[in-house]
Scaffold this active site. Structure first.
Site, PDB file in Angstrom:
ATOM      1  N   SER A  97      37.313  25.552  31.595  1.00  0.00           N
ATOM      2  CA  SER A  97      36.789  24.219  31.860  1.00  0.00           C
ATOM      3  C   SER A  97      37.901  23.352  32.442  1.00  0.00           C
ATOM      4  O   SER A  97      38.455  23.659  33.499  1.00  0.00           O
ATOM      5  CB  SER A  97      36.188  23.631  30.578  1.00  0.00           C
ATOM      6  OG  SER A  97      35.402  22.500  30.867  1.00  0.00           O
ATOM      7  N   LYS A 149      22.248  -0.501  27.231  1.00  0.00           N
ATOM      8  CA  LYS A 149      23.382  -0.547  26.309  1.00  0.00           C
ATOM      9  C   LYS A 149      23.228   0.395  25.125  1.00  0.00           C
ATOM     10  O   LYS A 149      24.215   0.776  24.494  1.00  0.00           O
ATOM     11  CB  LYS A 149      23.583  -1.983  25.792  1.00  0.00           C
ATOM     12  CG  LYS A 149      24.156  -2.933  26.815  1.00  0.00           C
ATOM     13  CD  LYS A 149      25.518  -2.494  27.313  1.00  0.00           C
ATOM     14  CE  LYS A 149      26.565  -2.607  26.233  1.00  0.00           C
ATOM     15  NZ  LYS A 149      27.918  -2.239  26.723  1.00  0.00           N
TER      16      LYS A 149
END
Length: 271
Positions: A97, A149
């Site tokens: 990764s 949010k």
């Protein structure tokens, strides 16, 4: 005339890139892992050595933050181009990764046959706790200004619109990762992209066959073969202590979280 006994051997910087890639450190006993801020002075030191013949990236990382991976890799490339010195990545246990993102900053990648390389993908993980709150009789009160949010709030059921947005974000990050690998490994990738970019990882021997690495080897023999028997190694960076020991000076929440996060990252590779 230059007398042979007065000639000084070339210097090869061996820069250790060890541990989880994250903006924060891993606890009181831990080395700072890999982050742009923590690695900046070490990278500068590696490329500032006198009689520098090359830089070896000694990589042992299961991955981590794509942003930190990109920042560290870009700094390495900038200095390599400025100093006009070759950079070779030597993989220890893993360059997976984000660890493979770092390896691609090198001009060549060398791996042990049993190393783990690849995992070219992006992952997001979390927990859903909405049922747990209901069982213990806790009422969640959340108020926001802005409809996004409370994106992926773990204390409520997943919303389809949140999942669509997350998938878009992961796809965009994945494209950035793939573009970096394509650029740095141009003309050397042998496997089909539909296989290489799935997040799958391979042994070092398989990685060479797929073009994700250039050859098999290890750091000492690589330095001797590339820079000569007399080349002097300047090791920059230290090995991290075994992960349980990182908790000893104080069992802070941050230390426990960092150690658990790193342990989980290694576990995904079976290590």
């Amino acid at each position: 005339m230059k007398l042979p006994f007065l000639s000084r051997p070339p210097v090869v910087a061996v820069l250790r890139l060890t541990g989880l890639i994250a903006a924060r450190g891993g606890g009181p006993l831990a080395a700072p892992g890999i982050s742009a801020q923590g690695m900046a002075p070490l990278i500068e030191r590696a490329f500032s050595l006198k009689r520098l013949a090359g830089v070896v990236l000694l990589i042992n990382s299961p991955g981590g933050s794509p942003v930190q991976s990109s920042l560290v890799a870009q700094r390495i490339r900038r200095l390599a181009d400025e100093k006009k010195v070759p950079v070779i990545a030597c993989v220890e246990d893993a360059a997976a990764s984000g660890g493979y993102w770092l390896a691609c900053a090198a001009d060549e990648i060398v791996a042990d046959p049993a190393s783990i390389l690849g995992s070219i993908g992006v992952i997001s993980a979390g927990f859903g706790l909405s049922d747990a709150l209901a069982r213990v009789g806790v009422e969640r009160r959340l108020h926001t200004a802005g409809t996004e949010k409370s994106f992926l709030d773990p204390f409520r059921p997943e919303r389809p619109e949140d999942l669509m947005r997350l998938e878009g974000l992961l796809a965009a990050l994945h494209e950035t990762f793939k573009a970096w690998v394509r650029t740095r490994r141009a003309g050397r990738l042998k496997g089909d992209e539909s296989e290489l970019f799935t997040g799958r990882f391979w042994t070092g021997r398989q990685a060479v066959e797929l073009g994700l690495a250039d050859r098999l080897g290890e750091v000492s023999s690589e330095i001797k073969a590339r820079f000569g028997e007399k080349a002097r190694q300047a090791v920059i960076g230290a090995r991290r202590p075994p992960w349980p020991l990182r908790l000893l000076p104080g069992l802070s929440a941050d230390a426990i979280l960092a150690a658990a996060e790193e342990r989980a990252a290694w576990a995904r590779l079976g290590l």
